[in-house]
Write a protein that holds these residues in place. Sequence first.
Motif, PDB file in Angstrom:
ATOM      1  N   LYS A  83      31.274 -18.229  91.909  1.00 13.32           N
ATOM      2  CA  LYS A  83      32.250 -16.904  91.555  1.00 13.32           C
ATOM      3  C   LYS A  83      32.015 -16.680  89.876  1.00 13.32           C
ATOM      4  O   LYS A  83      31.883 -15.508  89.568  1.00 13.32           O
ATOM      5  N   GLN A  84      31.972 -17.659  89.194  1.00 13.28           N
ATOM      6  CA  GLN A  84      31.576 -17.519  87.815  1.00 13.28           C
ATOM      7  C   GLN A  84      30.354 -16.921  87.213  1.00 13.28           C
ATOM      8  O   GLN A  84      30.352 -16.236  86.322  1.00 13.28           O
ATOM      9  N   VAL A  85      29.461 -17.394  88.099  1.00  8.30           N
ATOM     10  CA  VAL A  85      28.067 -17.068  87.847  1.00  8.30           C
ATOM     11  C   VAL A  85      27.763 -15.582  88.179  1.00  8.30           C
ATOM     12  O   VAL A  85      27.274 -15.022  87.464  1.00  8.30           O
ATOM     13  N   ARG A  86      28.552 -15.279  89.215  1.00 10.21           N
ATOM     14  CA  ARG A  86      28.352 -13.806  89.764  1.00 10.21           C
ATOM     15  C   ARG A  86      28.875 -12.805  88.520  1.00 10.21           C
ATOM     16  O   ARG A  86      28.601 -11.725  88.505  1.00 10.21           O
ATOM     17  N   LYS A  87      30.165 -13.525  88.220  1.00 11.83           N
ATOM     18  CA  LYS A  87      31.030 -12.305  87.228  1.00 11.83           C
ATOM     19  C   LYS A  87      30.098 -12.287  85.812  1.00 11.83           C
ATOM     20  O   LYS A  87      29.865 -11.127  85.448  1.00 11.83           O
ATOM     21  N   TYR A  88      29.343 -13.481  85.555  1.00 11.71           N
ATOM     22  CA  TYR A  88      28.734 -13.297  84.386  1.00 11.71           C
ATOM     23  C   TYR A  88      27.210 -12.584  84.526  1.00 11.71           C
ATOM     24  O   TYR A  88      27.036 -11.780  83.452  1.00 11.71           O
ATOM     25  N   LEU A  89      26.842 -12.516  85.755  1.00 13.73           N
ATOM     26  CA  LEU A  89      25.766 -11.611  86.091  1.00 13.73           C
ATOM     27  C   LEU A  89      25.872 -10.393  86.606  1.00 13.73           C
ATOM     28  O   LEU A  89      25.133  -9.651  87.208  1.00 13.73           O
ATOM     29  N   GLN A  90      27.179 -10.058  86.563  1.00  9.16           N
ATOM     30  CA  GLN A  90      27.772  -8.750  86.818  1.00  9.16           C
ATOM     31  C   GLN A  90      27.423  -8.311  88.331  1.00  9.16           C
ATOM     32  O   GLN A  90      27.123  -7.212  88.787  1.00  9.16           O
ATOM     33  N   GLY A  91      27.552  -9.414  89.221  1.00 10.67           N
ATOM     34  CA  GLY A  91      27.505  -9.275  90.659  1.00 10.67           C
ATOM     35  C   GLY A  91      26.255  -9.753  91.156  1.00 10.67           C
ATOM     36  O   GLY A  91      26.093  -9.713  92.466  1.00 10.67           O
ATOM     37  N   GLY A  92      25.405 -10.112  90.293  1.00 19.35           N
ATOM     38  CA  GLY A  92      24.055 -10.706  90.860  1.00 19.35           C
ATOM     39  C   GLY A  92      24.039 -12.243  91.385  1.00 19.35           C
ATOM     40  O   GLY A  92      25.043 -12.963  91.177  1.00 19.35           O
ATOM     41  N   SER A  93      23.282 -12.360  92.248  1.00 17.60           N
ATOM     42  CA  SER A  93      22.936 -13.689  92.757  1.00 17.60           C
ATOM     43  C   SER A  93      22.608 -14.828  91.850  1.00 17.60           C
ATOM     44  O   SER A  93      21.952 -14.406  90.998  1.00 17.60           O
ATOM     45  N   PRO A  94      23.322 -15.887  91.873  1.00 19.98           N
ATOM     46  CA  PRO A  94      22.884 -16.966  91.023  1.00 19.98           C
ATOM     47  C   PRO A  94      21.413 -17.396  91.139  1.00 19.98           C
ATOM     48  O   PRO A  94      20.828 -17.805  89.908  1.00 19.98           O
ATOM     49  N   ALA A  95      20.687 -17.049  92.107  1.00 21.90           N
ATOM     50  CA  ALA A  95      19.237 -17.149  92.302  1.00 21.90           C
ATOM     51  C   ALA A  95      18.497 -16.312  91.262  1.00 21.90           C
ATOM     52  O   ALA A  95      17.330 -16.518  91.004  1.00 21.90           O
ATOM     53  N   PHE A  96      19.054 -15.423  90.662  1.00 20.90           N
ATOM     54  CA  PHE A  96      18.447 -14.460  89.701  1.00 20.90           C
ATOM     55  C   PHE A  96      18.915 -14.704  88.338  1.00 20.90           C
ATOM     56  O   PHE A  96      18.405 -14.056  87.655  1.00 20.90           O
ATOM     57  N   HIS A  97      19.583 -15.819  88.093  1.00 21.80           N
ATOM     58  CA  HIS A  97      19.985 -16.288  86.724  1.00 21.80           C
ATOM     59  C   HIS A  97      18.766 -16.120  85.773  1.00 21.80           C
ATOM     60  O   HIS A  97      18.831 -15.629  84.806  1.00 21.80           O
ATOM     61  N   SER A  98      17.437 -16.873  86.321  1.00 17.26           N
ATOM     62  CA  SER A  98      16.511 -17.094  85.344  1.00 17.26           C
ATOM     63  C   SER A  98      15.829 -15.728  84.901  1.00 17.26           C
ATOM     64  O   SER A  98      15.272 -15.261  83.887  1.00 17.26           O
ATOM     65  N   GLU A  99      15.724 -14.587  85.955  1.00 15.60           N
ATOM     66  CA  GLU A  99      15.039 -13.766  85.998  1.00 15.60           C
ATOM     67  C   GLU A  99      15.836 -12.450  84.992  1.00 15.60           C
ATOM     68  O   GLU A  99      15.370 -12.187  84.095  1.00 15.60           O
ATOM     69  N   ILE A 100      17.344 -12.534  85.322  1.00 14.54           N
ATOM     70  CA  ILE A 100      18.032 -11.838  84.413  1.00 14.54           C
ATOM     71  C   ILE A 100      18.019 -12.149  82.823  1.00 14.54           C
ATOM     72  O   ILE A 100      17.988 -11.220  82.058  1.00 14.54           O
ATOM     73  N   ARG A 101      17.855 -13.688  82.900  1.00 14.62           N
ATOM     74  CA  ARG A 101      18.043 -14.066  81.379  1.00 14.62           C
ATOM     75  C   ARG A 101      16.731 -13.516  80.750  1.00 14.62           C
ATOM     76  O   ARG A 101      16.692 -13.414  79.509  1.00 14.62           O
ATOM     77  N   ALA A 102      15.555 -13.825  81.549  1.00 13.81           N
ATOM     78  CA  ALA A 102      14.192 -13.296  80.884  1.00 13.81           C
ATOM     79  C   ALA A 102      14.148 -11.850  80.342  1.00 13.81           C
ATOM     80  O   ALA A 102      13.442 -11.584  79.543  1.00 13.81           O
TER      81      ALA A 102
END
Length: 244
Positions: free
Chosen positions: A75-94
């Motif tokens: 829940k917290q990761v999705r909020k940080y990623l504005q709804g994105g899946s945690p699996a996309f964390h590295s992609e979004i950060r890049a």
Amino acid sequence: LLRALGLKVIQKNGIEADDFIASYTKKCTNDGYDVVIISNDSDMHQLVQSPTIRKDVKGHVVVYKPTRGVFVAEKQVRKYLQGGSPAFHSEIRALCGDHWGKASGIPGGLPVKSALALLNEYGSLPRLLRNLKQLQDQALGQRLMNAISSVELSYRMSKLKDNLPLPVAPSAFDILLPLQLDPDVLYNFLGPAGMAKVFETPRNKNGKFNKKSHVLLPTEDVSEEVEQELDKWFEAFTNGKEYK
């Protein structure tokens, strides 16, 4: 210290510890276990998951950050990623950069929502980067092309591998309570001052259970009070809440 506590330790030349954590996490959740990862590294956010949010996953995975004393759940990761899946964390950060300076993102910036739209369309960052000429926004495609080396480097540095061969079965990590401390190994690691602190009473000056730090000694039974605190701890991590 882990060996002194009788806990299993895995080391292998050429293998990042983070990749072992990711691979064991995947194996354990596939087997139906819940997983708590103790780390301050935000790269671990890509591993969090919750069956209550995603029906296609088994087992909860949360990250406990010891320096802040908080749990990070999906829940917290999705909020940080504005709804994105945690699996996309590295992609979004890049693509977008981060607050910690580990990734700068593309020059000129890219909103997280825009990055998510691209990732959802192409499925992954590598596939997106291979098809930049097909982007309708040609200016964005050119900016991505100009920054492709730094974006790929950031992605490779933070994307965890979860398919490594496991040298030891997860069942080998079973922990028996109370922990059987090895005083000699512990003394060599901590010294006399550290030993005194480890073996000090687990209760505070008011006689109440100290939730901040508690070591089960070889001669100590797991009391009902300790059991209740452990239950609260597990309830907190499965719901992504702070343990108080």
